[in-house]
Design an enzyme around this catalytic site. Structure first.
Site, mmCIF file in Angstrom:
data_model
loop_
_atom_site.group_PDB
_atom_site.id
_atom_site.type_symbol
_atom_site.label_atom_id
_atom_site.label_comp_id
_atom_site.label_asym_id
_atom_site.label_seq_id
_atom_site.Cartn_x
_atom_site.Cartn_y
_atom_site.Cartn_z
ATOM 1 N N CYS A 2 45.648 48.269 56.142
ATOM 2 C CA CYS A 2 44.508 48.019 55.261
ATOM 3 C C CYS A 2 44.130 46.550 55.436
ATOM 4 C CB CYS A 2 44.884 48.240 53.801
ATOM 5 S SG CYS A 2 45.482 49.905 53.489
ATOM 6 N N ARG A 27 41.035 47.458 60.470
ATOM 7 C CA ARG A 27 42.363 47.764 59.927
ATOM 8 C C ARG A 27 42.379 49.053 59.102
ATOM 9 N NH1 ARG A 27 45.711 43.516 60.205
ATOM 10 N NH2 ARG A 27 47.039 44.448 58.625
ATOM 11 N N TRP A 74 43.099 52.211 54.619
ATOM 12 C CA TRP A 74 43.467 53.326 55.482
ATOM 13 C C TRP A 74 44.516 54.082 54.688
ATOM 14 C CZ3 TRP A 74 47.891 55.190 57.981
ATOM 15 C CH2 TRP A 74 47.670 56.139 58.983
ATOM 16 N N ASN A 100 48.539 46.015 51.120
ATOM 17 C CA ASN A 100 48.588 46.610 52.451
ATOM 18 C C ASN A 100 50.044 46.934 52.724
ATOM 19 O OD1 ASN A 100 48.361 47.201 55.211
ATOM 20 N ND2 ASN A 100 48.402 45.052 55.791
ATOM 21 N N GLY A 101 50.363 48.203 53.005
ATOM 22 C CA GLY A 101 51.753 48.579 53.272
ATOM 23 C C GLY A 101 52.130 49.817 52.490
ATOM 24 N N GLU A 489 46.017 57.243 79.861
ATOM 25 C CA GLU A 489 45.207 56.310 79.083
ATOM 26 C C GLU A 489 43.749 56.773 79.030
ATOM 27 O OE1 GLU A 489 45.621 54.091 77.040
ATOM 28 O OE2 GLU A 489 43.844 52.837 77.049
ATOM 29 N N LYS A 493 41.702 57.653 75.602
ATOM 30 C CA LYS A 493 40.420 57.012 75.242
ATOM 31 C C LYS A 493 39.388 58.069 74.865
ATOM 32 C CE LYS A 493 41.350 53.781 74.688
ATOM 33 N NZ LYS A 493 42.577 53.108 74.861
ATOM 34 N N GLU A 496 40.325 59.796 71.439
ATOM 35 C CA GLU A 496 40.249 59.028 70.194
ATOM 36 C C GLU A 496 38.835 58.631 69.794
ATOM 37 O OE1 GLU A 496 42.411 55.310 70.034
ATOM 38 O OE2 GLU A 496 41.963 54.871 72.116
ATOM 39 N N HIS A 512 51.887 73.367 87.796
ATOM 40 C CA HIS A 512 52.965 73.952 86.994
ATOM 41 C C HIS A 512 52.469 74.411 85.629
ATOM 42 C CE1 HIS A 512 55.930 72.864 89.978
ATOM 43 N NE2 HIS A 512 55.367 71.660 90.043
ATOM 44 N N LYS A 611 43.177 50.147 63.544
ATOM 45 C CA LYS A 611 43.541 49.323 64.694
ATOM 46 C C LYS A 611 45.032 49.034 64.745
ATOM 47 C CE LYS A 611 42.513 46.829 68.304
ATOM 48 N NZ LYS A 611 42.291 47.613 69.533
HETATM 49 C C1 AGP Z 1 44.696 52.839 71.598
HETATM 50 O O1 AGP Z 1 43.368 52.866 71.919
HETATM 51 C C2 AGP Z 1 45.034 52.900 70.184
HETATM 52 N N1 AGP Z 1 44.289 52.028 69.390
HETATM 53 C C3 AGP Z 1 46.531 52.956 69.875
HETATM 54 O O2 AGP Z 1 47.107 53.926 70.676
HETATM 55 C C4 AGP Z 1 47.318 51.636 70.021
HETATM 56 O O3 AGP Z 1 47.466 51.292 71.360
HETATM 57 C C5 AGP Z 1 48.694 51.820 69.349
HETATM 58 O O4 AGP Z 1 48.500 52.086 67.987
HETATM 59 C C6 AGP Z 1 49.595 50.628 69.518
HETATM 60 O O5 AGP Z 1 49.049 49.477 68.952
HETATM 61 P P1 AGP Z 1 49.600 48.040 69.287
HETATM 62 O O6 AGP Z 1 49.369 47.789 70.727
HETATM 63 O O7 AGP Z 1 48.817 47.134 68.404
HETATM 64 O O8 AGP Z 1 51.063 48.050 68.954
#
Ligand code: AGP
Length: 616
Positions: A2, A27, A74, A100-101, A489, A493, A496, A512, A611
């Site tokens: 958050c 966040r 969040w 936050n937490g 990756e 992308k 998400e 397979h 994030k």
């Molecule tokens: C990737 O696009 C995501 N935002 C997510 O997978 C991210 O890489 C993951 O949460 C790890 O975050 P960090 O690198 O800040 O530890």
């Protein structure tokens, strides 16, 4: 997870806090709230939705004095709705908190408080905490700072909190355990800013204090900030740091989205990552944190990499790098699994933790576990001063600059850059790379920023491909060797930000199982660069073609064979095999970006995500 923003001082607090919340929306963005204090007027606004919804709700009623506290959420405990949004107010209506937490023992505390007559209007752990503070304050007849401190000694979990008493609007109490919080210091104790990171107050002050875990700060108008340890009350001398961040770095700079800006920043970000470290002409890689621990690195039994999400994918690329260039055994672990698996870690192991934010809870917990078992832990982080950067024994920053789009882009390529430098250095020192091979690698590395720049020119072609496949329900990504993690990756992308189901596979693994999915409606993105199992990948492309799959191939410039087979080709410049992920990932980032835009998705703030994931 958050975002917290607060202001206490002589300026109008509302614009500072609301704009700050907008900067912290990366966040979390499922609900937001703000409390505005103006002498005897108290205005509390909370809403499900984004900060822009909050702005609409507050509308013109924002004429407030110099104290405001805001939050962008969040959800963890309780669905995103108005009641669960922060700030939360205690039963008496006097005490206010943003948090936050996660308070893990909130349920026990809530039951205890309920038996003593407290009532709750939300499902949050935060409302429990503010009432616990209130109860302690009333029972002990003590000051707010003391009550907060005592309450926190009963709490299990993680927090960054800001608390104040409506009847004494000249003081805010801030505390931290496991979640970041920064205090910006303006003019002569007349001007204080509080935020989860420094971006909300960057235009007001360059002086900031980042609280450490278990620290509590008392911020009072007209007084110096006082900090003490929560558990033993020890006084802590404030460590005022000069912020390097500037406003330009956290703005979109003419791009429609942060993600697009960050994709285009990669040439510079990679250059910034190796600046001062890669001295190609001298044939040197200089990295203080590796050089100072070189015996440990050279004698390591193995390297264990822990990370999550995109950072985990960078770890997988590093596995190829360390094994191939330095002949060192590597294991790559999801931090979330590693921490609960009772892993075997020995003294001679080096653990590398990779994290853009430096706040990912699972990665942080994995580091603590590895340290407790005697491992030497090296961090690769982007955010300076983050929890992971502080928890690791040493490490190297990526220097990518702030990454605000939730989908990681420049974080990925700069993490790979740091890991490449380490692998090359160790490879050379171990004698696995001759001096001449080492020099070839260094020279080529110095060309990577310009090759990324060149790769970015394929944007229009990728946009056209995106328009053809934007409505596909599924997508496969295939790669081999160094480019298998890039396939993972690319799929992440797309998932998400566009909500299209996508899977990454090692190209040869397709036969397979996943091959059963292929028909004329299945787009398959194949990384088929000249270096690295090219012939094998060409055979895999034939297999897809025979089943009428649609092939989007990422190839080396000048390729003729794949061109004949694929439905679409995206050309990238030639480079050494070990460096191909730094280029092949660019078109995949752009493809997911354009598809998401065309589908009308919120590219920078995809649904359900945040994030930094500071909860388990
Ligand atoms: C990737 O696009 C995501 N935002 C997510 O997978 C991210 O890489 C993951 O949460 C790890 O975050 P960090 O690198 O800040 O530890």
């Amino acid at each position: 997870m958050c975002g917290i923003v607060g202001y206490l001082g002589y300026r109008k607090a509302y614009p500072i806090v609301i704009n700050g919340l907008q900067r912290l929306e990366y966040r979390g963005y499922d609900s937001a709230g703000i409390i505005l204090i103006n002498e005897n007027n108290v205005n509390l606004y909370k809403t499900k939705g984004k900060v822009s919804d909050l702005k609409e709700l507050v509308a013109k009623n924002n004429s407030n004095g110099g104290l405001a506290l805001g939050h962008t959420r969040w959800a963890t405990h309780g669905i995103p709705n108005n009641e669960n949004s922060h700030p939360h107010v205690s039963n008496s209506g006097n005490l206010v908190i943003v948090h936050n937490g996660i308070i893990e023992n909130y349920d026990t505390l809530k039951k205890e408080l309920t038996t003593r007559g407290y009532t709750f209007t939300s499902d949050t752990d935060t409302e429990v905490l503010i009432n616990l503070i209130e109860e302690i304050k009333t029972t002990n007849n003590c000051k707010l700072g003391e009550a907060v401190q005592l309450a926190l000694t009963s709490v299990i979990g993680a927090y960054a909190i800001a608390v104040f008493d409506i009847s004494k609007p000249n003081e805010i109490i801030v505390a931290r355990l496991g979640s970041p919080i920064a205090i910006g210091i303006g003019e002569n104790n007349k001007d204080f800013f509080i935020a989860s990171d420094a971006s909300p107050f960057i235009e007001y002050t360059k002086d900031a204090i980042y609280l450490d875990d278990e620290e509590l700060a008392i911020i009072k108008l007209g007084k110096d900030i006082r900090i003490r340890k929560i558990q033993d009350n020890a006084i802590v001398e404030p460590n005022i740091q000069e912020l390097k961040l500037n406003l330009e770095q956290i703005e979109k700079g003419g791009y429609e989205h942060f993600m697009l800006k960050e994709i285009h920043e990669q040439p510079k970000a990679i250059l910034d990552t190796y600046r001062g470290r890669l001295l190609a002409d001298k044939g040197i890689i200089k990295m203080g944190s590796v050089d100072n621990n070189i015996t440990k690195f050279l004698n390591a039994n193995r390297i264990i990499i822990v990370a999550c999400g995109t950072s985990w994918h960078a770890g997988l690329v590093a596995e190829y790098l360390f094994e191939d260039l330095a002949r060192m055994p590597v294991e790559v672990e999801y931090a979330s699994e590693f921490r609960y698996r009772n892993p075997i870690i020995n003294k001679g192991d080096i653990v590398i933790a990779i994290s853009q934010s430096g706040e990912t809870a699972d990665t942080l917990a994995a580091i603590k576990l590895a340290k407790s078992k005697g491992a030497f832990v090296f961090g690769v982080c982007n955010v300076v001063g983050s929890s992971i950067a502080r928890e690791t024994n040493t490490g190297a920053y990526t220097h990518a600059g702030p990454e605000i789009g939730v989908a990681s882009t420049k974080a990925f390529t700069t993490q790979i850059t740091v890991l490449t430098l380490i692998a090359l250095k160790l490879g050379n020192l171990k004698g696995e790379l001759s001096n001449s091979q080492f020099h070839t690698y260094l020279q080529e590395m110095s060309l990577i920023p310009s090759k990324v720049e060149e790769t970015l020119k394929i944007n229009a072609i990728v946009e056209e491909i995106a328009s053809i496949y934007k409505d596909a329900p599924n997508c496969l990504y295939l790669g081999r060797g160094y480019n298998f993690p890039v396939a993972l990756e690319g799929a992440l992308k797309l998932k998400e930000i566009s909500y299209i189901h996508a899977e990454g596979y090692p190209a040869a693994e397709m036969k397979h199982g996943p091959i059963a999915l292929i028909d004329e409606s299945m787009p398959v993105v194949v990384i088929a660069t000249k270096k690295g199992h090219y012939d094998k990948v060409v055979s895999n492309i034939q297999e897809i073609k025979s089943r009428k799959g649609k092939i989007i191939a990422v190839v080396t410039k000048g390729d003729t064979i794949v061109k004949e087979l694929a439905d679409h080709i995206i050309e990238i410049p030639e480079t050494l095999e070990a460096f191909t992920p730094l280029l092949t990932t660019i078109p995949l980032q752009l493809l997911s970006y354009h598809i998401a835009v065309m589908r009308g998705c919120n590219v920078d703030q995809p649904r359900n995500l945040a994030k930094s994931v500071t909860v388990e």
